[in-house]
Design a protein around this motif. Sequence first.
Motif, short mmCIF file in Angstrom:
data_model
loop_
_atom_site.label_atom_id
_atom_site.label_comp_id
_atom_site.label_asym_id
_atom_site.label_seq_id
_atom_site.Cartn_x
_atom_site.Cartn_y
_atom_site.Cartn_z
N TYR A 132 0.85 -1.19 0.00
CA TYR A 132 0.00 0.00 0.00
C TYR A 132 0.89 1.24 0.00
CZ TYR A 132 -3.73 -3.20 1.41
OH TYR A 132 -4.62 -4.24 1.46
N VAL A 133 0.35 2.32 -0.53
CA VAL A 133 1.02 3.62 -0.49
C VAL A 133 0.07 4.59 0.19
CG1 VAL A 133 2.00 5.52 -1.82
CG2 VAL A 133 2.36 3.16 -2.58
N TYR A 134 0.55 5.18 1.25
CA TYR A 134 -0.26 6.13 2.00
C TYR A 134 0.45 7.48 2.09
CZ TYR A 134 -3.49 2.53 3.67
OH TYR A 134 -4.43 1.54 3.73
N GLU A 135 -0.37 8.54 2.06
CA GLU A 135 0.16 9.87 2.32
C GLU A 135 0.17 10.11 3.82
OE1 GLU A 135 -2.09 12.78 0.19
OE2 GLU A 135 -1.43 12.09 -1.79
N GLN A 136 1.33 10.52 4.32
CA GLN A 136 1.49 10.73 5.76
C GLN A 136 2.13 12.10 5.99
OE1 GLN A 136 0.42 8.47 7.92
NE2 GLN A 136 0.80 6.40 7.18
N SER A 137 1.76 12.74 7.10
CA SER A 137 2.38 14.00 7.50
C SER A 137 2.95 13.83 8.90
CB SER A 137 1.36 15.15 7.48
OG SER A 137 0.91 15.40 6.17
N HIS B 128 5.60 16.37 4.74
CA HIS B 128 4.61 15.58 4.00
C HIS B 128 5.32 14.48 3.23
CE1 HIS B 128 1.61 18.65 4.92
NE2 HIS B 128 2.49 19.56 4.54
N SER B 129 4.69 13.32 3.15
CA SER B 129 5.37 12.20 2.51
C SER B 129 4.37 11.20 1.95
CB SER B 129 6.27 11.49 3.52
OG SER B 129 5.47 10.78 4.46
N GLU B 130 4.91 10.32 1.08
CA GLU B 130 4.22 9.11 0.66
C GLU B 130 5.09 7.93 1.09
OE1 GLU B 130 3.40 9.04 -3.48
OE2 GLU B 130 1.73 10.45 -3.35
N VAL B 131 4.46 6.96 1.73
CA VAL B 131 5.18 5.81 2.27
C VAL B 131 4.58 4.54 1.71
CG1 VAL B 131 5.86 4.58 4.37
CG2 VAL B 131 5.73 7.08 4.38
N ARG B 132 5.44 3.63 1.21
CA ARG B 132 4.99 2.34 0.67
C ARG B 132 5.41 1.23 1.65
NH1 ARG B 132 3.84 0.11 -4.31
NH2 ARG B 132 4.29 2.09 -5.35
N THR C 261 8.66 7.02 -0.48
CA THR C 261 8.68 7.20 -1.94
C THR C 261 8.63 8.68 -2.34
OG1 THR C 261 6.26 6.98 -2.03
CG2 THR C 261 7.57 4.97 -2.32
N MET C 262 8.19 9.56 -1.42
CA MET C 262 8.13 10.99 -1.72
C MET C 262 8.15 11.78 -0.42
SD MET C 262 6.11 13.93 -1.68
CE MET C 262 4.43 13.38 -1.49
N VAL C 263 8.87 12.91 -0.42
CA VAL C 263 8.86 13.82 0.73
C VAL C 263 8.75 15.25 0.22
CG1 VAL C 263 10.12 12.40 2.39
CG2 VAL C 263 11.38 13.80 0.76
N ASN C 264 8.13 16.08 1.01
CA ASN C 264 8.01 17.51 0.71
C ASN C 264 8.02 18.29 2.02
OD1 ASN C 264 7.59 19.92 -0.70
ND2 ASN C 264 5.37 19.73 -0.51
N PRO C 265 9.03 19.15 2.20
CA PRO C 265 10.12 19.49 1.28
C PRO C 265 11.20 18.40 1.28
CG PRO C 265 10.41 20.65 3.34
CD PRO C 265 9.09 19.95 3.45
#
Length: 231
Positions: free
Chosen positions: A39-44, A66-70, A121-125
């Motif tokens: 699963y991929v979830y958006e997490q803060s 902010h991030s996306e985690v798999r 899988t993604m971070v901001n900033p």
Amino acid sequence: MDDVWSRIRSLFKQDRSSLYICLTIAFVAWFLTKMGKDYVYEQSYPIRYTLDGDKTFTSSPPSILHSEVRAKGWAFLKMAISAADDSVYIDARTTQNGQLNTRVLLANNLRKFSHDELNVTMVNPEVISYQLASKAKKRVPVHMGGDLSLANQYQLRSQIQFSPDTISIFGAKEAIDTISYVSTIPIEEMALTKDLQRSIALQVPPSGVTLERSVVDVHIPVEQITEKELP
């Protein structure tokens, strides 16, 4: 006849037990299948900074990551039921100027929930940069923010009073030198016809500046305009 009904009731009881067992087995199988999927979830995640008492940021760094985690469902389940703090902590006491890779920071932070099972899988900033300066202090007056709304034929009886009427602000010297006062948020009440006394919030200061308090008390004295006869 009673014997027949007893047999029928017994048959239904047996079938109901079998049904419950089948449902339980089906649910367990479904749950295990779901937990085994990716699963991929958006997490803060909140970011907490540690500073020496005499230091401050020249401008406010990010407070949320902010991030996306798999990960497998099991990893997210362990994270959900964990009592561990999910905040990302940054110790800014060791360097005057910092530039940090947030992907590495978050990956290290997630290991306390599930060792190497949560993949960022993604971070901001993607990068957090900050610069420190010596913390300075300055005392400034409080002003009313926005326009005051008085009813027709009403006026201020005397000056608006604040308690306290001055507050301390903190930040880098270059930042607080540009501030000569702090303002309240605008008064919401319209067409005042009588005195108003209440607590009111102060406006958010510029980035890198903090206030010793966020609320003050205000007293607005109002009176009706009366015509006076000339002698």
